[in-house]
Design a protein around this motif. Structure first.
Motif, short mmCIF file in Angstrom:
data_model
loop_
_atom_site.label_atom_id
_atom_site.label_comp_id
_atom_site.label_asym_id
_atom_site.label_seq_id
_atom_site.Cartn_x
_atom_site.Cartn_y
_atom_site.Cartn_z
N LEU A 8 0.89 -1.22 0.03
CA LEU A 8 0.10 0.09 -0.20
C LEU A 8 0.84 1.22 -0.03
O LEU A 8 1.44 1.65 0.94
CB LEU A 8 -0.72 0.09 1.18
CG LEU A 8 -1.71 -1.06 1.25
CD1 LEU A 8 -2.69 -0.77 2.76
CD2 LEU A 8 -3.07 -1.00 0.41
N PRO A 9 0.76 2.04 -1.12
CA PRO A 9 1.65 3.42 -1.00
C PRO A 9 1.14 4.33 0.03
O PRO A 9 1.66 5.02 0.64
CB PRO A 9 1.50 3.76 -2.25
CG PRO A 9 0.09 3.27 -2.92
CD PRO A 9 -0.05 2.03 -2.33
N THR A 10 -0.21 4.29 0.31
CA THR A 10 -0.83 5.25 1.36
C THR A 10 -1.77 4.49 2.29
O THR A 10 -2.68 3.68 1.83
CB THR A 10 -1.76 6.40 0.73
OG1 THR A 10 -0.72 7.03 -0.32
CG2 THR A 10 -2.20 7.42 1.62
N GLU A 39 9.65 11.70 8.54
CA GLU A 39 8.68 12.61 8.58
C GLU A 39 9.02 13.88 7.61
O GLU A 39 9.98 13.99 6.99
CB GLU A 39 8.70 13.56 9.94
CG GLU A 39 8.20 12.49 10.89
CD GLU A 39 8.44 13.06 12.45
OE1 GLU A 39 7.75 13.69 13.15
OE2 GLU A 39 9.62 13.08 13.06
N SER A 40 8.13 14.63 7.16
CA SER A 40 8.13 15.52 6.14
C SER A 40 9.41 16.45 6.36
O SER A 40 9.59 17.21 7.38
CB SER A 40 6.95 16.51 5.98
OG SER A 40 7.07 17.38 4.86
N GLY A 41 10.33 16.58 5.30
CA GLY A 41 11.25 17.62 5.40
C GLY A 41 12.55 17.08 6.18
O GLY A 41 13.69 17.95 6.49
N LYS A 42 12.46 15.83 6.81
CA LYS A 42 13.51 15.19 7.76
C LYS A 42 14.10 14.15 7.09
O LYS A 42 13.54 13.30 6.06
CB LYS A 42 12.85 15.07 8.99
CG LYS A 42 12.35 16.03 9.88
CD LYS A 42 11.86 15.86 11.14
CE LYS A 42 11.56 17.09 11.86
NZ LYS A 42 11.08 16.77 13.26
N ASP A 84 2.50 10.08 14.29
CA ASP A 84 3.00 9.01 13.56
C ASP A 84 3.04 9.14 11.99
O ASP A 84 3.17 8.50 11.46
CB ASP A 84 2.31 7.58 13.98
CG ASP A 84 2.44 7.46 15.48
OD1 ASP A 84 1.42 6.74 16.35
OD2 ASP A 84 3.49 7.31 15.79
N SER A 85 2.19 10.31 11.80
CA SER A 85 1.94 10.71 10.12
C SER A 85 3.38 10.83 9.77
O SER A 85 3.97 11.51 10.15
CB SER A 85 1.29 12.02 10.28
OG SER A 85 -0.06 11.61 10.49
N LEU A 110 1.73 7.31 6.00
CA LEU A 110 0.75 6.95 6.93
C LEU A 110 0.07 8.34 7.34
O LEU A 110 0.91 9.25 7.65
CB LEU A 110 1.35 6.29 8.05
CG LEU A 110 0.37 5.94 9.36
CD1 LEU A 110 -0.68 5.15 8.81
CD2 LEU A 110 0.93 5.58 10.56
N ALA A 111 -1.17 8.50 6.89
CA ALA A 111 -1.95 9.68 7.29
C ALA A 111 -2.92 9.29 8.32
O ALA A 111 -3.87 8.32 8.46
CB ALA A 111 -2.51 10.39 6.10
#
Lengths: 114, 114
Positions: A8-10, A39-42, A84-85, A110-111
């Motif tokens: 699953l991609p998302t 995480e975004s940007g990390k 956890d997103s 993971l959203a």
């Protein structure tokens, strides 16, 4: 090519639910597996690892399951929280010139929704 | 703070230019890595150095040349930049070259080639 695939991609989950992220690996000789969180940007961050002589390992709110018969790895996150997103990667080991290297999968996003 | 740091964080340049990305770790680790993450989040190892010695060299164009002046630094020089070099480049370090040694990633350098 060399790759570790994800089903699953998302993945979207409600806050408080349990999350399961799956991963199929290709190298039956791999003896070490790791889950990373990005995480975004990390940069990616180590979550948990497991050796091939184990089929389950638990950490804080996370559990990794390994099924060598079908070359499948999963990451379970209990009571998923907004923090956890992230994108989650599984990685397996592969020999390169006498040294082991990590082969990363494509990642699952993971959203977590409130 | 103890960490893996990279400079610059963003790099925008024209095709054909030569650029460098610097990485420093103050964790006292012996092993350092460069990874490339493409637009689909696929993360792939490029190079690994252990005690300033190259131990992993993936099939990377020879326009990419890593240099490790000391154990705490691993720089990446890229000649004749191409559009396909656009990606996020992550530096990482670990105590040793074993895959069981946790890898600590830097924040990444987003390279955009125009």
């Amino acid at each position: 090519g060399e790759s570790v695939g994800l089903h699953l991609p998302t993945l979207s989950v409600q806050e408080g639910d349990n999350s399961i992220i799956n991963c199929a690996y290709s190298n039956s000789a791999s003896d070490y597996f790791i889950w990373y969180k990005q995480e975004s940007g990390k940069g990616p961050q180590f979550i948990i690892d497991i050796r091939s002589n184990m089929d389950k390992r638990q950490g804080q709110r996370v559990t990794v399951l390994l099924n060598k018969t079908v070359k499948h790895l999963s990451l379970q996150i209990a009571a998923t929280q907004p923090g956890d997103s992230a994108v989650y990667f599984c990685a397996e080991t592969r020999l390169s010139g006498g040294y082991n290297k990590l082969i990363f999968g494509a990642g699952t996003r993971l959203a977590v929704h409130p | 703070d103890t960490a893996v740091s990279q400079t610059p964080k963003y790099l925008v340049t024209q095709m054909g230019n030569d650029k460098s990305i610097k990485c420093e770790q103050n964790l006292g680790h012996d092993t350092m890595y460069w990874y490339k993450q493409d637009s689909k989040k696929f993360l792939k190892i490029m190079f690994s150095y252990n005690n300033k010695e190259l131990i992993i060299n993936e099939t990377v164009p020879n326009r990419f040349s890593p240099k490790s002046p000391d154990k705490a630094h691993l720089n990446l020089h890229i000649n004749s930049l191409e559009l396909g070099d656009s990606a996020v480049y992550f530096c990482a370090s670990s105590q040793g070259p074993r895959v069981s040694n946790e890898q600590f990633f830097g924040p990444g350098t987003r390279l955009t080639v125009l």
